[in-house]
Enzyme design. Structure first.
Site, PDB file in Angstrom:
ATOM      1  N   THR A 126       0.864  -1.205   0.072  1.00 53.86           N
ATOM      2  CA  THR A 126      -0.060  -0.060   0.011  1.00 53.86           C
ATOM      3  C   THR A 126       0.796   1.249   0.163  1.00 53.86           C
ATOM      4  OG1 THR A 126      -1.842   1.229   1.358  1.00 53.86           O
ATOM      5  CG2 THR A 126      -0.162  -0.063   2.383  1.00 53.86           C
ATOM      6  N   ARG A 127       0.184   2.293  -0.481  1.00 55.26           N
ATOM      7  CA  ARG A 127       0.865   3.643  -0.529  1.00 55.26           C
ATOM      8  C   ARG A 127      -0.052   4.748   0.032  1.00 55.26           C
ATOM      9  NH1 ARG A 127      -1.561   4.774  -5.625  1.00 55.26           N
ATOM     10  NH2 ARG A 127      -1.592   7.092  -4.942  1.00 55.26           N
TER      11      ARG A 127
ATOM     12  N   HIS B 109      -7.780   2.557   6.024  1.00 52.92           N
ATOM     13  CA  HIS B 109      -8.929   2.670   6.652  1.00 52.92           C
ATOM     14  C   HIS B 109      -9.686   1.455   6.908  1.00 52.92           C
ATOM     15  CE1 HIS B 109      -8.355   6.941   5.823  1.00 52.92           C
ATOM     16  NE2 HIS B 109      -8.267   6.663   4.516  1.00 52.92           N
TER      17      HIS B 109
ATOM     18  N   HIS C  97      -9.924  -1.275   4.422  1.00 54.54           N
ATOM     19  CA  HIS C  97      -8.674  -2.015   4.237  1.00 54.54           C
ATOM     20  C   HIS C  97      -8.415  -3.187   4.901  1.00 54.54           C
ATOM     21  CE1 HIS C  97      -8.124   1.870   2.275  1.00 54.54           C
ATOM     22  NE2 HIS C  97      -7.811   1.190   1.303  1.00 54.54           N
TER      23      HIS C  97
ATOM     24  N   ARG D  25      -7.988  -3.922  -7.847  1.00 54.32           N
ATOM     25  CA  ARG D  25      -8.471  -3.163  -9.232  1.00 54.32           C
ATOM     26  C   ARG D  25      -7.418  -1.939  -9.557  1.00 54.32           C
ATOM     27  NH1 ARG D  25     -11.592   0.715 -10.831  1.00 54.32           N
ATOM     28  NH2 ARG D  25     -13.235   0.177 -12.544  1.00 54.32           N
TER      29      ARG D  25
END
Ligand code: PPS
Length: 571
Positions: free
Chosen positions: A194-195, A199, A202, A288
């Site tokens: 992740t970057r 929240h 996730h 996605r």
């Protein structure tokens, strides 16, 4: 395939004794000062994160990776890891020569034996690796406007890791992670790349992904270089630490990855998978639009939404790391819990907040509900990103000499000072040339340097919550864009094109410079004998012919108000 072998991956470091010897001898070597991106690449080369690479790519490997996603050995490798340098630096080197690779403080990190030197076809690299030769792609923009013209290739001898002073305990090399997994007995590990801040959705999706794969979870955020404009990694790591407490004890681990992302969508997903494989993971979550770069210059997506998943799937077997689908999670109001979007009970109400809506709420200081994010995360985000009306910003005027930039900039400054609240600094072309850039002339190189200096000062002012008003000619579009990127890391950048025509500027000729330029007494004069790239999409374009200065400044104020940077009441 889903149980990785956790024996160590090869590293490129030499022993302590050899490294001391190399350091002592390095004074005799030609040095290359690594860019921030090259430091990230070198760290992962040396610690085995980029295994099987043993150095920056040779020309043959580069061609093969660009064309076929494979090294000449046949091994799958989708991303060209190249050492770009200037022509001047490359010219003086001989093949076979060792060079010292140093960080930005001059500390030697590695030596490289230069086996290859070539001038790459960057347009081809852009097309093949990133899918289009379009500067709207951050990596293509970097390729053309930041990277040097020449590539060097050759094997690396690792001397020491780049030094990190932040979150040291949270950084692990591939072998440290492998050892950790061995120690705690984790055989199946799902990595989450992740970057962005995490929240609740996730947290739910990563937890589910791990449960479905019957695996433990590695939160593996990128803290090297991400997409320009992302939340800085300091804030993100504080957010991740808050979220870590929400997972069941001892199921989840977090480690920081000093990777420089390229936002290359499908190729990037495969690259990320190989890197996680090297870090001892058995599964990898791909969603996605994985590592998507945003829209191209025509406003369309660079890649199809599932291209990354498709490419990953094609190579999954060979890579030895299994793809886990990223489920889009939504909050179901009646059930007060998260569900995968395709499993929502019929008739129930879905609540969702898009990324754009979240940014708007943060920017305007509006409520962010607890079902969406954890209060600790929201308060961290608010701490670093106060509402826009409290953030610093830069207004960057550009236009011909005599177009009215300084006059409008002055009027704007006075109006903003009248409103109060934030300190205002005017970096006018003439003032800067007197105080910051007195040794510079008007060649392209000098103008660029001048604008980069202005951009640097403006970015510092913006970072510290002030308002910077800049008013140089700034004739080159690429330089303006680079300055925009530097500043947008800290606050808004408002480009104002003062669109007075060259004929009108020459007619006014306030300083008598146009006359001298026509007579050839001033060379390289913008608009007469030097180029000016008209801004394509400035935030404001003001016409000054038959318009009062006050009105021009007012147009800028209205824009600032519509962007939420100042309050409407004060205009
Ligand atoms: S740049 O291109 O952005 O670095 O230029 P800048 O720092 O704004 O400086 C522009 C002012 O310098 C005077 N001047 C020239 N302008 C353009 N081309 C040439 N060759 C030149 N030589 C001197 C000119 O007065 C500009 O002032 P402004 O305020 O724009 O009228």
């Amino acid at each position: 395939m889903s149980q990785p072998n956790l024996t160590p991956v090869p590293e490129l470091y030499v022993s302590y004794e050899s490294s001391q010897k190399l350091k002592a001898e390095a004074g005799d070597l030609v040095s290359h000062d690594l860019s921030p991106r090259q430091i990230c690449d070198l760290e992962l080369l040396m610690n085995g994160g980029f295994n099987p690479l043993t150095g920056f790519l040779s020309e043959a490997d580069y061609d093969s990776v660009v064309d076929t996603m494979r090294l000449t050995s046949g091994a799958l490798w989708p991303m060209p890891i190249t050492l770009d340098v200037s022509e001047a630096f490359a010219e003086d080197l001989e093949l076979g020569q060792d060079i010292a690779l140093r960080d930005q403080e001059g500390v030697i990190l590695a030596t490289m034996t230069v086996t290859d030197r070539w001038t790459p076809d960057k347009a081809r690299e852009a097309e093949m690796v990133f899918g289009a030769d379009d500067d709207a792609h951050p990596a293509v923009n970097y390729l053309h406007n930041t990277a040097g013209k020449v590539y060097l290739g050759g094997p690396i001898t690792g001397i020491q890791q780049p030094v990190h002073y932040d979150f040291r305990a949270r950084r692990d090399t591939p072998n440290e992670l492998r050892a950790y997994f061995r120690k705690v007995g984790w055989r199946r590990v799902v990595a989450f790349q992740t970057r962005n801040p995490l929240h609740r959705a996730h947290q739910e999706l990563t937890f589910r992904a791990a449960r479905e794969a019957q695996a433990n979870l590695l939160i593996h955020p990128v803290v090297g270089m991400t997409k320009p404009g992302d939340v800085d990694h300091f804030t993100r790591v504080r957010c991740y630490e808050a979220v870590l407490d929400k997972y069941p004890a001892a199921t989840t681990h977090m480690s920081l990855l000093n990777l420089a992302m390229r936002m290359a969508g499908p190729r990037e997903a495969v690259w990320h998978g190989l890197i996680r494989k090297n870090h001892g993971c058995s599964h990898f979550i791909v969603g996605r639009d994985h590592a998507g770069p945003g829209k191209n210059s025509k406003g369309e997506d660079f890649y199809g939404p599932y291209d990354a998943q498709d490419l990953f799937k094609q190579h999954e077997e060979e890579m030895g790391i299994e793809m886990v689908d990223f489920k889009h999670m939504v909050y179901v109001q009646e059930k007060a819990q998260y569900y995968p979007a395709n499993e929502v009970p019929e008739g129930d109400t879905i609540l969702d907040i898009s990324g754009t809506e979240l940014r708007r709420r943060l920017a305007e200081g509006l409520e962010i509900p607890e079902w969406f994010s954890f209060p600790e995360v929201v308060s961290e985000l608010r701490r670093t990103r106060p509402a826009r009306s409290k953030q610093g910003f830069t207004v960057f005027f550009t236009g011909f000499s005599g177009s009215g930039k300084s006059t409008i900039a002055n009027a704007l400054m006075v109006k903003l000072m009248e409103m109060g609240g934030r300190p205002v600094t005017l970096l006018d072309g003439d003032i800067v040339r007197k105080n910051l850039s007195s040794e510079l002339g008007f060649s392209k190189e000098h103008r660029d340097l001048n604008i980069r200096r202005i951009g640097y000062v403006a970015s510092e002012i913006t970072k510290n919550g002030g308002i910077a008003i800049c008013a140089p000619i700034a004739p080159y579009g690429t330089t303006r864009r680079a300055v925009r990127e530097d500043i947008e890391a800290f606050g808004a950048f408002v480009e104002v094109h003062v669109a007075t025509s060259i004929e009108e500027c020459e007619r006014r000729d306030r300083k008598g410079l146009y006359k001298l330029a026509r007579e050839g007494k001033i060379k390289e004069f913008t608009g007469i004998s030097d180029p000016y790239d008209v801004p394509e999409n400035p935030e404001v374009r003001v016409e000054t012919e038959n318009v009062e200065v006050d009105n021009c400044a007012h147009q800028v104020l209205l824009k600032l108000e519509s962007m939420g940077l100042i309050s409407g009441k004060s205009i």
